[in-house]
Design a protein around this motif. Sequence first.
Motif, mmCIF file in Angstrom:
data_model
loop_
_atom_site.group_PDB
_atom_site.id
_atom_site.type_symbol
_atom_site.label_atom_id
_atom_site.label_comp_id
_atom_site.label_asym_id
_atom_site.label_seq_id
_atom_site.Cartn_x
_atom_site.Cartn_y
_atom_site.Cartn_z
ATOM 1 N N MET A 73 3.603 -1.054 -5.739
ATOM 2 C CA MET A 73 4.606 -1.316 -4.723
ATOM 3 C C MET A 73 5.769 -2.112 -5.312
ATOM 4 O O MET A 73 5.570 -3.097 -6.000
ATOM 5 C CB MET A 73 4.007 -2.079 -3.549
ATOM 6 N N LEU A 74 6.981 -1.626 -5.035
ATOM 7 C CA LEU A 74 8.187 -2.273 -5.532
ATOM 8 C C LEU A 74 8.833 -3.159 -4.476
ATOM 9 O O LEU A 74 9.175 -4.316 -4.752
ATOM 10 C CB LEU A 74 9.203 -1.208 -5.973
ATOM 11 N N TYR A 75 8.968 -2.622 -3.289
ATOM 12 C CA TYR A 75 9.813 -3.304 -2.305
ATOM 13 C C TYR A 75 9.399 -2.851 -0.915
ATOM 14 O O TYR A 75 9.056 -1.686 -0.708
ATOM 15 C CB TYR A 75 11.282 -2.950 -2.575
ATOM 16 N N LYS A 76 9.435 -3.777 0.020
ATOM 17 C CA LYS A 76 9.074 -3.486 1.403
ATOM 18 C C LYS A 76 10.230 -3.874 2.310
ATOM 19 O O LYS A 76 10.793 -4.960 2.189
ATOM 20 C CB LYS A 76 7.802 -4.234 1.807
ATOM 21 N N GLY A 127 7.428 0.511 11.684
ATOM 22 C CA GLY A 127 8.824 0.465 11.309
ATOM 23 C C GLY A 127 9.082 -0.004 9.895
ATOM 24 O O GLY A 127 10.237 -0.112 9.478
ATOM 25 N N SER A 128 8.046 -0.258 9.133
ATOM 26 C CA SER A 128 8.229 -0.725 7.757
ATOM 27 C C SER A 128 8.414 0.458 6.814
ATOM 28 O O SER A 128 7.939 1.562 7.064
ATOM 29 C CB SER A 128 7.034 -1.575 7.314
ATOM 30 N N ILE A 129 9.107 0.186 5.708
ATOM 31 C CA ILE A 129 9.346 1.158 4.645
ATOM 32 C C ILE A 129 8.851 0.546 3.345
ATOM 33 O O ILE A 129 9.141 -0.614 3.057
ATOM 34 C CB ILE A 129 10.843 1.496 4.519
ATOM 35 N N ILE A 161 9.757 7.591 -7.859
ATOM 36 C CA ILE A 161 9.643 6.684 -6.710
ATOM 37 C C ILE A 161 9.116 7.475 -5.517
ATOM 38 O O ILE A 161 9.562 8.593 -5.240
ATOM 39 C CB ILE A 161 10.994 6.036 -6.375
ATOM 40 N N ILE A 162 8.144 6.886 -4.836
ATOM 41 C CA ILE A 162 7.611 7.421 -3.581
ATOM 42 C C ILE A 162 7.988 6.452 -2.474
ATOM 43 O O ILE A 162 7.837 5.231 -2.624
ATOM 44 C CB ILE A 162 6.086 7.610 -3.648
ATOM 45 N N ILE A 163 8.482 6.992 -1.381
ATOM 46 C CA ILE A 163 8.836 6.181 -0.211
ATOM 47 C C ILE A 163 7.921 6.587 0.936
ATOM 48 O O ILE A 163 7.752 7.777 1.217
ATOM 49 C CB ILE A 163 10.303 6.377 0.183
ATOM 50 N N THR A 164 7.318 5.589 1.580
ATOM 51 C CA THR A 164 6.473 5.849 2.750
ATOM 52 C C THR A 164 7.045 5.114 3.954
ATOM 53 O O THR A 164 7.427 3.952 3.861
ATOM 54 C CB THR A 164 5.020 5.393 2.508
ATOM 55 N N GLY A 165 7.111 5.828 5.072
ATOM 56 C CA GLY A 165 7.492 5.228 6.343
ATOM 57 C C GLY A 165 6.267 5.015 7.201
ATOM 58 O O GLY A 165 5.308 5.796 7.142
ATOM 59 N N HIS A 166 6.281 3.972 8.015
ATOM 60 C CA HIS A 166 5.076 3.563 8.728
ATOM 61 C C HIS A 166 5.333 3.384 10.218
ATOM 62 O O HIS A 166 6.477 3.307 10.678
ATOM 63 C CB HIS A 166 4.532 2.269 8.120
ATOM 64 N N ALA A 167 4.231 3.314 10.959
ATOM 65 C CA ALA A 167 4.307 3.258 12.416
ATOM 66 C C ALA A 167 4.895 1.947 12.921
ATOM 67 O O ALA A 167 5.437 1.905 14.023
ATOM 68 C CB ALA A 167 2.908 3.461 13.018
#
Length: 1233
Positions: A477-480, A463-465, A455-461
């Motif tokens: 993509m699994l889940y936002k 505020g989304s994950i 699993i890779i997790i990305t954080g964004h500007a």
Amino acid sequence: MKKFRKVLDGLTTSSPGGTMGSPSCGSAAGTPTAAPTPKDIDVQETLVSENFQLCKTVRHGFTYQPTALAFDPVQKILAIGSRSGGVRILGRPGVDCYCQHESGAAVLQLQFLINEGALVTACADDTLHLWNLRQRRPAVLHSLKFNRERITFCHLPFQSKWLYVGTERGNTHIVNIESFILSGYVIMWNKAIELSTKTHPGPVVHLSDSPKDEGKLLIGFEGGTIVQWDLRAKKADFRIYYDEAIHSVSWHHEGKQFMCSHSDGSLTLWNPRNTTKPFQVTFPHGKIQKDGRKESCKPILKVEYKTSRNSEPFVIFSGGLSYDKAGRRPALTIMHGKAITVLEMDYPIVEFMVLCDTPYINEIQEPYAVVVLLEKDLIVVDLTQSNFPVFENPYPMDIHESPVTCTAYFADCPPDIIPILYSIGAKHKKTGYSQKEWPIAGGTWTLGSHTYPEIIITGHADGSIKFWDASAFTLQMLYKLKTSKVFEKPKLGEGRGADLGEEDPFAVQMVSWCPHSRIFCVVGISAHIILYRFSKYDANTQTVSLEVRLQCEPEDIITPSENENNPCFSEPGSHSPQPHHQNPVSPGSRTPDGAKDSTPFLKVKDKMVRVPPGYQSDLVIQLLWVDGEPPQQITSLDINSAYGLLAFGNCNGLAVVDYIQKTVILCISTVDLYGATDPYQRLTRSPRRNRQSTSEHCMRGLSNFYSDSKKRIRTSYQSLTELTDNQQSIDMERSKSPTSVKGPGRKLSLPTDLKTDLDHVNGHCTSPTSQPCSAGKPRIPMGPEGPRLTRRGPGRPPFRKAQSAACMEISLPVSHTEGHASRRAMLQQLHGVTMYSHDEHHSTASYCWNERESRENSFSRSRSSSVSSIDRDTKEAITTLQFGESYGRKSDALPTPCLWVGTSLGVVILIPLSIPMDHEERLEDPVTVGPSGAVQMLKGSVLRFAFLDCNGALIQSPYEIWRDQNAPEDPDRPRRRKLVHFSPSSSQDAFGEGHLTVVCSERQAKVFLMPSQSCLFVHNITESSFVLRADVVSLCNSVCLACFCANGHVMTLSLPSLRPLMDVNYLPLTDMRIARTFCFTNEGQALYLSSPTEIQRITYSQEMCDNLQEMLGELFTPIETPEAQNRGFLKGFFGGNAHTFDREELFGEAAAGKASRSLAQHIPGQGGVEGMKVAASGVVGDLARARVALDERGQRLGELEERTTLMMTSAETFSKHAHELMLKCKDKKWYQF
């Protein structure tokens, strides 16, 4: 005084602090120190250098800065070129390949050899490359470098081995694809146009065969000239001169007409038999105005004219919109009969291509889709439905939907986590896509044998994950998760957050995730932390909010009676955070509006809300403004589900939160953490003397900063060195608590125009979500005290816009030849903890950029992006935290819960914790924190902790087994916490044997034996650079320490002996994006953000490199070329068809001669079987090479069989004619002939 000198010596040599009584660690890399190793510690290390090899695996995301597009209609694979020289080849999901030109020149055009497994690329350095796609890792077979002309357009006819190349001078050259040698046949521009023409026609912008006759080549020049060249007769059939510039040309499949797009937004239709004027001119988006004139329109950059058997032809073009509508988005226009459909795009259109059923240009095209390449997206439109829906893209092209600010990588996750995340995320997918299958379905891909959940997790500007399934070299993509939903939306003119003008107040800085307990923690740029719990049920919840004052109170340093070592939170009320609806007033606040200052950046929703299944917010922690000073960004975070504790720190201090009881159990400054084990000597100075010294230094700094522009850089660095290298100020710096101090001392700021000069010296650094850790106060309106020199504008935040981690670029001088001051200024840009003027008055004024430059040139320190500290001249920040079972003191017999703390000055502090073990007691009794235990020291900021048992096995952190708190109550099974502990003694025969602690800093790694706290091994990782990322990872049933340095080296060290196993100069740190996003994980994998839109995954495992060929998809699949529908036996035998045209006869060396050697240079490539030696090795690589060789041999045998069949047919025909001739002539006499 002797003790003071001893402390300084310890700082210089980075030996452990004398307070522990442990022996000094030596500097020999990977060798034991003077401390004797206990006899019972005999770890059999299994990892050797042969277990490691570094190579790239796959690249995910959208191609950054795309430039070109190509499609193979038979193989059904798509190629995308980029400005950086990359080529991305896509097929069915799982078939995804990235190639890179060594030159790095932009890709201008791509041409597939249809159904041949090859690709031609034309680059901006005027070089043609032939790529072999019949192997899993494509390689260049041939290259051809043009020396005297610039390439502008290429055209390769279907089933032809001759490539037409148009140039900027207007000439057309012909290249043999097989040998990659220029033909002597050249169409010169002055021969193509009429002799009477006075102007140059411009560069070649179009080349194409006539569908009626392949011997006729249509040449389009930019200036508006179109020439049809007869290749056999070597002359022009017709010439067209049009007033408007030409951008593209497209044929009707019958060859009776062609369409051109022009710079004035018009489309013209031409008949080759009558070329005096176009028989149709249309302005699709140009309306007639009231005065009778046409609206001026933008150029139509490309047009495609495609016919359909059962409907009107399609005319598809990009551009052509009118200029008068400001802000109108780019559009693709589809004209089908009388219907005109305009598809507006979110980004500018780079290129588009219509997909058709047939590869033959002289057949009815039957278009079924159009691929549109945008600047930041790739979409495919379904042309078979009247509403033109788009296909659902199976590739992860939306990684950059909001700029990526942080990443996390987890390999070998629990097997049930991916299905549950996918089931939750599938409920929120968009609808309205085309029901047909994705049309780009070429290649083959199978699930490899070496697969495990990733699993890779990305954080964004914003505020989304995003959670991504990264198993088996794919990405889905699994889940936002949207963290902004926890807060109320800031309204303009209301609240501090709105006054600050923050554009991305919810940007994610770092994440912490426990896959077993499914506890998820997010750190945001607005100095906030959100804790999430996972549930499969929706629920009505109200998020609890805690407000923490992790900032010291102001002190009046003029009063001699005050103790300079006064703790930040001496009063219980000053460090006991209250619920968010009770904003405490700062006890030491000296501003009239002190109560107003005790507020966070954001406001949490205080009402009950309905939350869907998935991750649901449980607790929000926010740092408060104190006395007008904004809270500093959080630099470290750790969470432990078994303990129910969350710890975080910044450049002011450390806080520990009990998220089960929703209370703060510790909030303390960094200096107060040491207690009696402080390794620094605190000296008290006279306030009057300090004031005078401060004034002199400040005025000297001001004069230097505003000196002559030619000497600005030198004097700025000089003043910086003078202020920070003063020994007395060094002593005073650590003796004060980390806060701003009000007094007569001045605060200094770099002038606005200094940024350009600093960039010139040390490169350019743009921070994603950061600001310098400063203790200075923001600007306060002028009052009775008069004007002040301040750091920020009124109400300005310590940040402005959370830019993506992808937007940061910097050139790092990694050698010492740049000078100490240069390095200090460079690291000031990198460090989230900025430098302070350690003046003897100790006003802790910081040198920082102005508001705009603070946003662009700072770099936030976090767990995902650690950068080198500056020796003793930075404010001490908490850089890493780790919960675990350990020994708080030497006398402890059994391990207990502890918190390991690492600081930016290389200090390691161990804090023992007392946690109630009973379920009911844990819910009611408080968690207590013991006094600080061990203190150790390393060179540079501490980056990582890890624990090994005495057998060398990695000790996992204890965790709580996940339980759904929203699940229906079961009276037979009461809901209780189930904990899994990995005690150091659980894997050993007897208790009390202790464990090993691995500590890695920016320059050094050490292994300590607990509880004796003796240093067993030490290794100086680097002297000329510093470590950006370090992790203890599992590999081949063992563990090692993996490090990534700023000079681009990727290193691995054995554990516990710290022997160097691998050191590869892989990737120099050319931009800070890599520093913020690089992360290691288990099983020998790592990743980083290679561009603002792409994630590059790499492996440092030899086993994975050997199996890489097996795990990647096949680009080429043997497919029989479809036969032409209108090609009959009689037409083919008697001629009158375009396929009878023999290019070899015209362009071969026998007929056309050789081209000039100075015109182009042939460069042999390393493709084919030889190119695979770089990509793979070992038995699997040998098998893969043998397989490719067999495929190529089979192809040659197939070609030989076809030629043999043709020869047999020809022989039979010849025998038949000979027999007929013999029968005709056998009865004739000799004189009848």
